[in-house]
Design a protein around this motif. Sequence first.
Motif, PDB file in Angstrom:
ATOM      1  N   LEU A   1      83.700 128.082  42.427  1.00  9.21           N
ATOM      2  CA  LEU A   1      83.065 127.476  41.253  1.00  9.21           C
ATOM      3  C   LEU A   1      84.058 127.292  40.107  1.00  9.21           C
ATOM      4  N   LEU A   2      84.964 128.266  39.938  1.00  4.52           N
ATOM      5  CA  LEU A   2      85.972 128.145  38.879  1.00  4.52           C
ATOM      6  C   LEU A   2      86.885 126.942  39.110  1.00  4.52           C
ATOM      7  N   ASN A   3      87.139 126.654  40.389  1.00  7.65           N
ATOM      8  CA  ASN A   3      87.993 125.514  40.741  1.00  7.65           C
ATOM      9  C   ASN A   3      87.222 124.207  40.830  1.00  7.65           C
ATOM     10  N   ASP A   4      85.895 124.289  40.631  1.00  3.59           N
ATOM     11  CA  ASP A   4      85.046 123.102  40.741  1.00  3.59           C
ATOM     12  C   ASP A   4      85.291 122.388  42.082  1.00  3.59           C
ATOM     13  N   SER A   5      85.301 123.183  43.151  1.00  3.68           N
ATOM     14  CA  SER A   5      85.685 122.694  44.475  1.00  3.68           C
ATOM     15  C   SER A   5      84.534 122.026  45.208  1.00  3.68           C
ATOM     16  N   PHE A   6      84.894 121.098  46.076  1.00  6.05           N
ATOM     17  CA  PHE A   6      83.939 120.540  47.032  1.00  6.05           C
ATOM     18  C   PHE A   6      84.035 121.282  48.364  1.00  6.05           C
ATOM     19  N   VAL A   7      85.206 121.838  48.652  1.00  6.99           N
ATOM     20  CA  VAL A   7      85.380 122.608  49.878  1.00  6.99           C
ATOM     21  C   VAL A   7      86.458 123.676  49.677  1.00  6.99           C
ATOM     22  N   THR A   8      86.129 124.898  50.082  1.00  2.03           N
ATOM     23  CA  THR A   8      87.071 126.013  50.073  1.00  2.03           C
ATOM     24  C   THR A   8      87.088 126.625  51.464  1.00  2.03           C
ATOM     25  N   VAL A   9      88.283 126.926  51.967  1.00  3.16           N
ATOM     26  CA  VAL A   9      88.444 127.511  53.296  1.00  3.16           C
ATOM     27  C   VAL A   9      88.983 128.927  53.155  1.00  3.16           C
ATOM     28  N   ALA A  10      88.322 129.889  53.803  1.00  4.19           N
ATOM     29  CA  ALA A  10      88.832 131.261  53.837  1.00  4.19           C
ATOM     30  C   ALA A  10      89.936 131.348  54.884  1.00  4.19           C
ATOM     31  N   THR A  11      91.094 131.849  54.484  1.00  7.21           N
ATOM     32  CA  THR A  11      92.233 131.954  55.393  1.00  7.21           C
ATOM     33  C   THR A  11      92.614 133.416  55.597  1.00  7.21           C
ATOM     34  N   LYS A  12      93.005 133.713  56.805  1.00  9.11           N
ATOM     35  CA  LYS A  12      93.348 135.082  57.191  1.00  9.11           C
ATOM     36  C   LYS A  12      94.854 135.216  57.395  1.00  9.11           C
ATOM     37  N   TYR A  13      95.451 136.210  56.756  1.00  7.54           N
ATOM     38  CA  TYR A  13      96.879 136.490  56.927  1.00  7.54           C
ATOM     39  C   TYR A  13      97.077 137.243  58.234  1.00  7.54           C
TER      40      TYR A  13
ATOM     41  N   ASN B   1      80.273 121.932  49.196  1.00 10.57           N
ATOM     42  CA  ASN B   1      79.263 121.244  48.413  1.00 10.57           C
ATOM     43  C   ASN B   1      78.268 120.614  49.382  1.00 10.57           C
ATOM     44  N   LYS B   2      77.003 120.725  49.077  1.00 10.35           N
ATOM     45  CA  LYS B   2      75.954 120.249  49.980  1.00 10.35           C
ATOM     46  C   LYS B   2      76.122 118.787  50.385  1.00 10.35           C
ATOM     47  N   ASN B   3      76.721 117.980  49.517  1.00  5.81           N
ATOM     48  CA  ASN B   3      76.854 116.540  49.771  1.00  5.81           C
ATOM     49  C   ASN B   3      78.204 116.146  50.377  1.00  5.81           C
ATOM     50  N   LEU B   4      78.976 117.127  50.786  1.00  6.13           N
ATOM     51  CA  LEU B   4      80.347 116.883  51.223  1.00  6.13           C
ATOM     52  C   LEU B   4      80.452 115.856  52.346  1.00  6.13           C
ATOM     53  N   LEU B   5      79.545 115.895  53.311  1.00  9.89           N
ATOM     54  CA  LEU B   5      79.660 115.054  54.504  1.00  9.89           C
ATOM     55  C   LEU B   5      78.742 113.827  54.481  1.00  9.89           C
ATOM     56  N   ASN B   6      78.165 113.534  53.338  1.00  9.97           N
ATOM     57  CA  ASN B   6      77.194 112.427  53.256  1.00  9.97           C
ATOM     58  C   ASN B   6      77.769 111.077  53.662  1.00  9.97           C
ATOM     59  N   ASP B   7      79.054 110.863  53.413  1.00  9.38           N
ATOM     60  CA  ASP B   7      79.639 109.548  53.678  1.00  9.38           C
ATOM     61  C   ASP B   7      80.079 109.356  55.127  1.00  9.38           C
ATOM     62  N   ILE B   8      79.991 110.406  55.924  1.00  8.36           N
ATOM     63  CA  ILE B   8      80.377 110.288  57.331  1.00  8.36           C
ATOM     64  C   ILE B   8      79.181 109.765  58.123  1.00  8.36           C
ATOM     65  N   GLN B   9      79.357 108.646  58.775  1.00  5.57           N
ATOM     66  CA  GLN B   9      78.255 107.989  59.463  1.00  5.57           C
ATOM     67  C   GLN B   9      78.029 108.529  60.876  1.00  5.57           C
ATOM     68  N   LYS B  10      79.061 109.053  61.495  1.00  5.00           N
ATOM     69  CA  LYS B  10      78.945 109.551  62.868  1.00  5.00           C
ATOM     70  C   LYS B  10      78.023 110.763  62.934  1.00  5.00           C
ATOM     71  N   GLU B  11      77.274 110.870  64.022  1.00  7.88           N
ATOM     72  CA  GLU B  11      76.431 112.045  64.225  1.00  7.88           C
ATOM     73  C   GLU B  11      77.191 113.154  64.938  1.00  7.88           C
ATOM     74  N   ASN B  12      78.062 112.780  65.864  1.00  4.23           N
ATOM     75  CA  ASN B  12      78.801 113.760  66.665  1.00  4.23           C
ATOM     76  C   ASN B  12      80.270 113.720  66.252  1.00  4.23           C
ATOM     77  N   PHE B  13      80.743 114.776  65.616  1.00  2.00           N
ATOM     78  CA  PHE B  13      82.146 114.842  65.220  1.00  2.00           C
ATOM     79  C   PHE B  13      82.560 116.283  64.982  1.00  2.00           C
ATOM     80  N   SER B  14      83.856 116.502  64.982  1.00  2.00           N
ATOM     81  CA  SER B  14      84.414 117.832  64.747  1.00  2.00           C
ATOM     82  C   SER B  14      84.703 118.010  63.262  1.00  2.00           C
ATOM     83  N   PHE B  15      84.194 119.062  62.673  1.00  2.00           N
ATOM     84  CA  PHE B  15      84.473 119.334  61.269  1.00  2.00           C
ATOM     85  C   PHE B  15      85.957 119.610  61.066  1.00  2.00           C
ATOM     86  N   GLU B  16      86.558 120.317  62.024  1.00  2.00           N
ATOM     87  CA  GLU B  16      87.962 120.682  61.898  1.00  2.00           C
ATOM     88  C   GLU B  16      88.866 119.458  62.088  1.00  2.00           C
ATOM     89  N   THR B  17      88.726 118.778  63.231  1.00  2.00           N
ATOM     90  CA  THR B  17      89.638 117.679  63.576  1.00  2.00           C
ATOM     91  C   THR B  17      89.354 116.405  62.789  1.00  2.00           C
TER      92      THR B  17
END
Length: 226
Positions: A121-133, A172-188
């Motif tokens: 929230l402080l960064n006003d982010s649309f997406v944050t990823v938790a990374t493991k060292y 953000n809840k609306n992050l993927l709204n512009d993607i039209q495909k139904e079947n896709f990989s979030f990562e790739t």
Amino acid sequence: MEAIVLAGGFGTRLAHIVKDVPKPMAPINGKPFLWYMFKYLRNNGVNRVILATGYMHNVIENYFGNNFMGIEIVYSQEISPLGTGGAIKKALSLCKNKDVFVINGDTFFNIKLRIMLKKHLLNDSFVTVATKYMKDFSRYGCVKIHNNKIIEFLEKKPTELGYINGGIYLLNKNLLNDIQKENFSFETDFLEKDTFKKNINCYKSKAYFIDIGVEEDYYRATKEMV
């Protein structure tokens, strides 16, 4: 707080060990792996979960019902496989909060969700990823980080030191709204595509992490998770 848990995995690599249940229901000391996930989510302040189910969804629904450990549960069922991206997009349509955690149902990463949310929230982010060292690994690809932003996802290779994608996202809840495909990989198809343009924030952690997707780590989980 609200979280989507991706629980539609087939568990192909564990099929000879874990039978007749989907991978997130793999037994760990007499309880399904998802039981530990719910305990973690409850302890971190999550009070509503959207379970994104698919393969053998009835096993999950019969065990957890519509409320478990005081957490409200809503189901987002895949009729046919949607990929991680399609599953997340469908589940987001059932969310109430502006910002939602997304967690892989076959990994346990013991980060502090409230702290991650505060930074998001402080960064006003649309997406944050938790990374493991991690040290001395080859099973996971690294993430390239600059000024706490992920600028590139690197392919798997033997690595001495680095950060990996820990499988917990804050979207953000609306992050993927512009993607039209139904079947896709979030990562790739989303995270790794033009990463440097997406302003992806990074939440770094050295917290306990385990992925039960392979036999070795599944057995390790039975010894370490209580």
